[in-house]
Design a protein around this motif. Structure first.
Motif, mmCIF file in Angstrom:
data_model
loop_
_atom_site.group_PDB
_atom_site.id
_atom_site.type_symbol
_atom_site.label_atom_id
_atom_site.label_comp_id
_atom_site.label_asym_id
_atom_site.label_seq_id
_atom_site.Cartn_x
_atom_site.Cartn_y
_atom_site.Cartn_z
ATOM 1 N N THR A 117 -1.398 5.483 18.649
ATOM 2 C CA THR A 117 -2.080 5.274 17.360
ATOM 3 C C THR A 117 -3.387 6.048 17.279
ATOM 4 O O THR A 117 -3.894 6.284 16.188
ATOM 5 C CB THR A 117 -2.348 3.784 17.103
ATOM 6 O OG1 THR A 117 -3.118 3.278 18.198
ATOM 7 C CG2 THR A 117 -1.058 2.994 16.991
ATOM 8 N N GLY A 118 -3.917 6.458 18.421
ATOM 9 C CA GLY A 118 -5.163 7.220 18.409
ATOM 10 C C GLY A 118 -5.041 8.561 17.709
ATOM 11 O O GLY A 118 -6.029 9.154 17.284
ATOM 12 N N ARG A 119 -3.820 9.015 17.581
ATOM 13 C CA ARG A 119 -3.600 10.288 16.876
ATOM 14 C C ARG A 119 -3.773 10.183 15.370
ATOM 15 O O ARG A 119 -3.834 11.191 14.680
ATOM 16 C CB ARG A 119 -2.155 10.751 17.093
ATOM 17 C CG ARG A 119 -1.814 11.148 18.488
ATOM 18 C CD ARG A 119 -0.384 11.652 18.464
ATOM 19 N NE ARG A 119 0.097 11.850 19.825
ATOM 20 C CZ ARG A 119 1.338 12.136 20.124
ATOM 21 N NH1 ARG A 119 2.248 12.250 19.154
ATOM 22 N NH2 ARG A 119 1.702 12.311 21.370
ATOM 23 N N ILE A 120 -3.710 8.942 14.883
ATOM 24 C CA ILE A 120 -3.682 8.785 13.416
ATOM 25 C C ILE A 120 -5.070 9.036 12.828
ATOM 26 O O ILE A 120 -6.012 8.281 13.041
ATOM 27 C CB ILE A 120 -3.161 7.388 13.031
ATOM 28 C CG1 ILE A 120 -1.707 7.262 13.505
ATOM 29 C CG2 ILE A 120 -3.260 7.164 11.519
ATOM 30 C CD1 ILE A 120 -1.105 5.898 13.294
ATOM 31 N N LYS A 121 -5.148 10.108 12.084
ATOM 32 C CA LYS A 121 -6.414 10.528 11.485
ATOM 33 C C LYS A 121 -6.593 9.874 10.120
ATOM 34 O O LYS A 121 -7.708 9.653 9.665
ATOM 35 C CB LYS A 121 -6.360 12.043 11.317
ATOM 36 C CG LYS A 121 -7.611 12.659 10.770
ATOM 37 C CD LYS A 121 -7.378 14.141 10.503
ATOM 38 C CE LYS A 121 -8.562 14.723 9.744
ATOM 39 N NZ LYS A 121 -9.808 14.675 10.490
ATOM 40 N N ALA A 122 -5.475 9.602 9.463
ATOM 41 C CA ALA A 122 -5.530 9.014 8.130
ATOM 42 C C ALA A 122 -4.160 8.427 7.846
ATOM 43 O O ALA A 122 -3.150 8.906 8.372
ATOM 44 C CB ALA A 122 -5.861 10.070 7.084
ATOM 45 N N GLY A 123 -4.136 7.403 7.016
ATOM 46 C CA GLY A 123 -2.860 6.836 6.656
ATOM 47 C C GLY A 123 -2.929 6.062 5.353
ATOM 48 O O GLY A 123 -4.011 5.708 4.870
ATOM 49 N N LEU A 124 -1.750 5.861 4.814
ATOM 50 C CA LEU A 124 -1.627 5.109 3.558
ATOM 51 C C LEU A 124 -0.375 4.253 3.630
ATOM 52 O O LEU A 124 0.669 4.725 4.089
ATOM 53 C CB LEU A 124 -1.459 6.062 2.371
ATOM 54 C CG LEU A 124 -2.663 6.849 1.909
ATOM 55 C CD1 LEU A 124 -2.230 7.884 0.881
ATOM 56 C CD2 LEU A 124 -3.726 5.922 1.315
ATOM 57 N N THR A 125 -0.477 3.019 3.183
ATOM 58 C CA THR A 125 0.744 2.319 2.829
ATOM 59 C C THR A 125 0.951 2.587 1.345
ATOM 60 O O THR A 125 0.001 2.594 0.556
ATOM 61 C CB THR A 125 0.665 0.812 3.123
ATOM 62 O OG1 THR A 125 -0.352 0.227 2.306
ATOM 63 C CG2 THR A 125 0.346 0.549 4.594
ATOM 64 N N LEU A 126 2.195 2.828 1.014
ATOM 65 C CA LEU A 126 2.518 3.270 -0.340
ATOM 66 C C LEU A 126 3.451 2.235 -0.946
ATOM 67 O O LEU A 126 4.518 1.960 -0.398
ATOM 68 C CB LEU A 126 3.196 4.636 -0.245
ATOM 69 C CG LEU A 126 3.505 5.374 -1.526
ATOM 70 C CD1 LEU A 126 2.232 5.598 -2.343
ATOM 71 C CD2 LEU A 126 4.147 6.725 -1.193
ATOM 72 N N ALA A 127 3.055 1.654 -2.054
ATOM 73 C CA ALA A 127 3.877 0.602 -2.660
ATOM 74 C C ALA A 127 3.594 0.557 -4.151
ATOM 75 O O ALA A 127 2.607 1.119 -4.625
ATOM 76 C CB ALA A 127 3.567 -0.753 -2.026
ATOM 77 N N CYS A 128 4.462 -0.100 -4.884
ATOM 78 C CA CYS A 128 4.275 -0.269 -6.331
ATOM 79 C C CYS A 128 3.837 1.060 -6.950
ATOM 80 O O CYS A 128 2.844 1.133 -7.678
ATOM 81 C CB CYS A 128 3.240 -1.349 -6.613
ATOM 82 S SG CYS A 128 3.670 -2.949 -5.902
ATOM 83 N N ALA A 129 4.593 2.101 -6.663
ATOM 84 C CA ALA A 129 4.155 3.459 -6.989
ATOM 85 C C ALA A 129 4.660 3.959 -8.328
ATOM 86 O O ALA A 129 4.424 5.121 -8.667
ATOM 87 C CB ALA A 129 4.617 4.407 -5.891
ATOM 88 N N GLY A 130 5.320 3.097 -9.099
ATOM 89 C CA GLY A 130 5.966 3.628 -10.294
ATOM 90 C C GLY A 130 5.718 2.898 -11.604
ATOM 91 O O GLY A 130 6.244 3.308 -12.638
ATOM 92 N N ASP A 131 4.924 1.869 -11.621
ATOM 93 C CA ASP A 131 4.693 1.172 -12.900
ATOM 94 C C ASP A 131 3.706 1.950 -13.763
ATOM 95 O O ASP A 131 3.087 2.914 -13.312
ATOM 96 C CB ASP A 131 4.224 -0.261 -12.647
ATOM 97 C CG ASP A 131 2.846 -0.327 -12.018
ATOM 98 O OD1 ASP A 131 2.768 -0.407 -10.771
ATOM 99 O OD2 ASP A 131 1.851 -0.262 -12.763
ATOM 100 N N ARG A 132 3.556 1.516 -15.000
ATOM 101 C CA ARG A 132 2.745 2.271 -15.963
ATOM 102 C C ARG A 132 1.234 2.082 -15.779
ATOM 103 O O ARG A 132 0.428 2.722 -16.464
ATOM 104 C CB ARG A 132 3.137 1.877 -17.390
ATOM 105 C CG ARG A 132 4.508 2.394 -17.818
ATOM 106 C CD ARG A 132 4.965 1.750 -19.130
ATOM 107 N NE ARG A 132 6.279 2.244 -19.562
ATOM 108 C CZ ARG A 132 7.450 1.774 -19.102
ATOM 109 N NH1 ARG A 132 7.460 0.812 -18.189
ATOM 110 N NH2 ARG A 132 8.585 2.274 -19.566
ATOM 111 N N GLY A 133 0.824 1.216 -14.884
ATOM 112 C CA GLY A 133 -0.610 0.957 -14.687
ATOM 113 C C GLY A 133 -1.319 2.116 -14.005
ATOM 114 O O GLY A 133 -0.689 3.048 -13.490
#
Lengths: 418, 418, 418
Positions: free
Chosen positions: A222-238
């Motif tokens: 995990t020390g390699r991880i420079k940046a990350g995102l969990t990606l969810a609810c990516a398609g509603d109109r908001g």
């Protein structure tokens, strides 16, 4: 992307079982995936991989023999991880096993019971209201048995072994925004990356137990991880919502704030509730992982109901999410700290062809301003993103100025950003 | 508390003398006190304990023999620490010794002259306006003589020798809000404490010279003071005001901000004027001591006048001050830094009976949220108050979550707060 | 000051040449100057001192022999550093060498071409619109030849060798606000300084190349510079603008914010564009130098046009700039860190005659408050400016309190500010 959402929609997913496998198979048609199977009973951090759940069919039949609740119409009708049942019961006996949304009487809720063995059905309140006393034939044709937990990775190798982690949960059954849209956007982003500088790791795993399993198996990496995102609810109109990492000032937090600047958005502080940032940001790991959604977790009435169907997500919204991610990737790829090699006074840009020759004018071009800013701030301690933020100039203009100055021998890259 | 205010009201207090002794005697009926007598002439820091002042009677009699100004009606009529006088004077001769409030013509002001030997009377402007040329018989039957300065302590011992200091000044004569209300609230708070974790020290001392005397005699023990408050003006109808310690970010500053959040209040920065926080926060000591009042120092028209009588303070206001202090005590008692013993990923709360078993619902209970927050933040560096502030949850909920997690073996106390 | 502006106005200045020499001669009548001549070809940091430019006359004559553009009417008519030319040309041939302001058709713009050899004329758009096809006689009687770059210094020596640098550019021809007003205010400030504590260095040098030359020749001495300002646009009717140093929190940044508090003003962050703060704040030097102007760089329609004439600057505005600088000098001169020599509790001010003797009054004098603040904050770590800022008291009151306390033996100066 919307076609992928529609294709994935009918599959009955859960945290384990063939639904996840089928989902990864479909994603795998677009993207080479490494699929991992982790046997039931494997210890993963504080958890144990549970038994595998599979379901073939389920129904409640009224005395006339009609399926008044029918798994074949929507997999939301069965509480996720329901134990098998085959019985005849009156409505009164059945009642404790039925879940509805009295405030949204036409919608079927989404419910699960992963870690307490039970069974149940979800249905519209209006359907429940129409049911007589029975007796009813109640069948859930499921199995809970030793098997495996399934997740997949897709890695786009970079010149650097520093990694960007994009994680999306693949455990929800027929819910389009949560999280088929996230899966579709992640898939499209992965397909778009070509020979990047950083390594990009896409993780398609069931929520909570999947992330925990991945963390357990990758604890030392995990020390390699420079940046990350969990990606969810990516398609509603908001509008887009970025939730900061636990650190609050990680590189990804600054990158997302920068790329969101130009569009409607909300930025919220970290909280230990939501998606798998809960696991990535647990205090033992404390990874620089934020979360990108449109309308966030539990923030829309369609959330975790049958109304979260493919019509609820739009191609435009998914394209906007993808474009935002793409801009974030540009910054992650291009950012770095530089050193001005001629730091005493301004270097004479004019004789290097980098500066307009006619003085005295009150307007000055963005490109020249960007060069002056990069030169002034490049003391090895500020990154190009720092320069963009301090100057108010677009990151792209700052990066191009750095290229021009590096080309003229006035600037040297000395390290990664922060 | 209001009964105590009324009982203490007629006593003629000053920075030394029998008025202070009588006051401590009355408080001592409710609370065991250790009374200290420090002889005149004792060097205390940069100061010297002054001569003791006592007064039996004082008056101004008009030619008809009527007491037009009468100490027996209100001890405010005599300038505090007035030297004895017995003379016959015309109004013109007397005039430089008379103090009034022309803008509040019906009120008698409160004046003192501790460190310059003089004498004087305070009276209503309207009374002064009605006086003829005299001659007047002018008598102050007081003594200024070697004696002692008197102060008292009440200590509630805790399991820890870290101390919380509650200090209130006891040198003002018949002024109810300033500071009989403070004395009454401190007395009630002391009576309410039972076997606390921290040690609580209540100091009843004359303003300035009393605090300086206490500091001089406890110089080496001030390191024990973890938090403190000077308590004054505790009974008027105004909202609570907290004045920060000189440090501005001491534990007590954060605790008070937290407990005041739910009620109307004002928080002001430290200034070296007001009550004995001036002494406790002098740069040599720089103690974590703030000041709690309702309407602050000199902030109400009744301040330092005969209108600051028992009718000016209300039982409700004193109860509210006491309740706020009580909440602050709860936080001080309960706060601490914890370490999550299962910091990699979230521990599985469900199998420990700490988590609802039915998933998918969009509401989640405060108790569960509080557990997630405590687990996420408990890396040894954050206190429960930090968690409460970052999460927006009530301190009580956070503390209960910590108890539950500690009971389940998931959490360990590792130290005091900040 | 306005008389100096008017006297300097007609001189045709550029970055080198007799115009600068004549300007320094006129300033030298008011202030002893050390004039430096640096030969053409000298390497200065990344730059080279250019050839010297001088001009005697220039014109465009129409077929009738009238000077339709005439250097003798305004030196702005010739592009600064124009190479010599003597030719007959049609309007079409001449056109690429003509500069106008179509949006301000009655004004002549100011243009230069220092580092690309070319020539040109500036004229009002309305004049250009009236020109026929020609042919025109076009003459610029200038020389570009080896010579020197000229700049001057005036130093007011102080008891300390720490320096305050006031720099103003002297390279603009007939533009009153930019920068004859700056020259005039700097001259007046220098004349007003008498035996200061700090050393004050006034630099009168051409923009960019002058500052770079000075830096190149004083590279090892820049460590002495405790504070500095570039001074420009010092006479227009707009409010004062302070632009922070690159550091953003240098002493000069705090001093200027403090002295500007009482008057209309704007404070802006550093940017690497504007005046010679660009050079002083290049990352290799990173000096604590801000910039003081009234309406800033390019912020007014008269900027770099013939409308920036002596009527555009007012005596009142220049006096206001000077007064602000004077106040800044007072703070720079007087600021410092002090130590309270009686830091345990408040010292007894009364017996030292520093405190009013009658207690109980709700008003208290600024002088007493200032003493309490200075005593409370003087732990060696806070400067008098810190005290003024934290207390909200005027710097002057704080400085006087420090004097009184030092006189009473209660305070000792322990060092410079910050």
């Amino acid at each position: 992307m919307h076609a992928l959402v529609e294709r994935l929609f009918p599959v009955c997913r859960s945290i384990t079982g063939d639904g996840v496998r089928r989902t990864l198979e479909i994603v795998g048609e677009r993207l080479p995936l490494t699929v991992h199977e982790v046997p039931t009973g494997t210890q993963v951090l504080d958890w144990t991989v549970p038994r595998e759940w599979n379901i073939r069919d389920a129904w409640i039949k009224n005395p006339a023999g009609d399926r008044v609740v029918d798994f074949r119409r929507s997999n939301l009708h069965v509480v996720g991880y329901s134990a098998p049942v085959s019985a005849t019961m009156t409505l009164a006996e059945l009642r404790p096993h039925l879940h509805t949304l009295p405030g949204q009487p036409d919608l079927v809720p989404y419910r699960t019971s992963y870690y307490a063995e039970t069974w149940g059905f979800c249905l519209a309140q209006r359907v429940l209201d129409g049911l007589g006393e029975g007796p009813y034939e109640v069948v859930i044709d499921s199995t809970l048995a030793d098997g495996a937990l399934t997740y997949a990775e897709h890695v786009v190798p970079g010149r650097s072994d520093k990694e960007v982690l994009i994680s999306c949960h693949v455990c929800h059954p027929s819910l389009a925004n949560d999280n088929l849209a996230g899966i579709a956007v992640a898939t499209a982003l992965a397909a778009r990356l070509e020979r990047p500088r950083l390594t990009y790791r896409f993780l398609f795993a069931p929520g909570t137990i999947g992330a925990i399993t991945w963390l357990a198996r990758n604890r030392d990496r995990t020390g390699r991880i420079k940046a990350g995102l969990t990606l969810a609810c990516a398609g509603d109109r908001g509008a887009l919502t970025y939730k900061r990492s636990r650190r609050g000032d990680a590189g990804i937090d600054r990158v997302m704030a920068h790329v969101l600047r130009g569009r409607p958005h909300t930025i919220v502080d970290f909280s230990p509730y939501g998606y798998d940032e809960r696991q990535f940001c647990s205090p033992g790991f404390d990874l620089p992982v934020g979360s990108l959604t449109r309308t966030p977790y539990a923030g829309y009435p369609e959330y975790h109901t049958s109304a979260d169907d493919p019509g609820f997500v739009t191609p435009e919204a998914m394209a906007d999410t993808l474009e935002t991610l793409w801009q974030a990737v540009q910054v992650l790829e291009r950012d770095g700290r530089y050193e001005n090699l001629s730091p005493y006074g301004e270097p004479q840009l004019g004789r290097r062809g980098l500066y307009g020759s006619l003085g005295g004018r009150s307007d000055t071009k963005q490109a020249q301003l960007a060069m002056l800013w990069v030169l002034n701030q490049s003391d090895g301690g500020h990154s190009l993103l720092d320069v963009a933020e301090r100057s108010g100039l677009p990151f792209q203009a700052v990066a191009e100025a750095a290229d021009a100055l590096e080309g003229a021998g006035l600037l040297k890259r000395v390290g990664e950003s922060g």
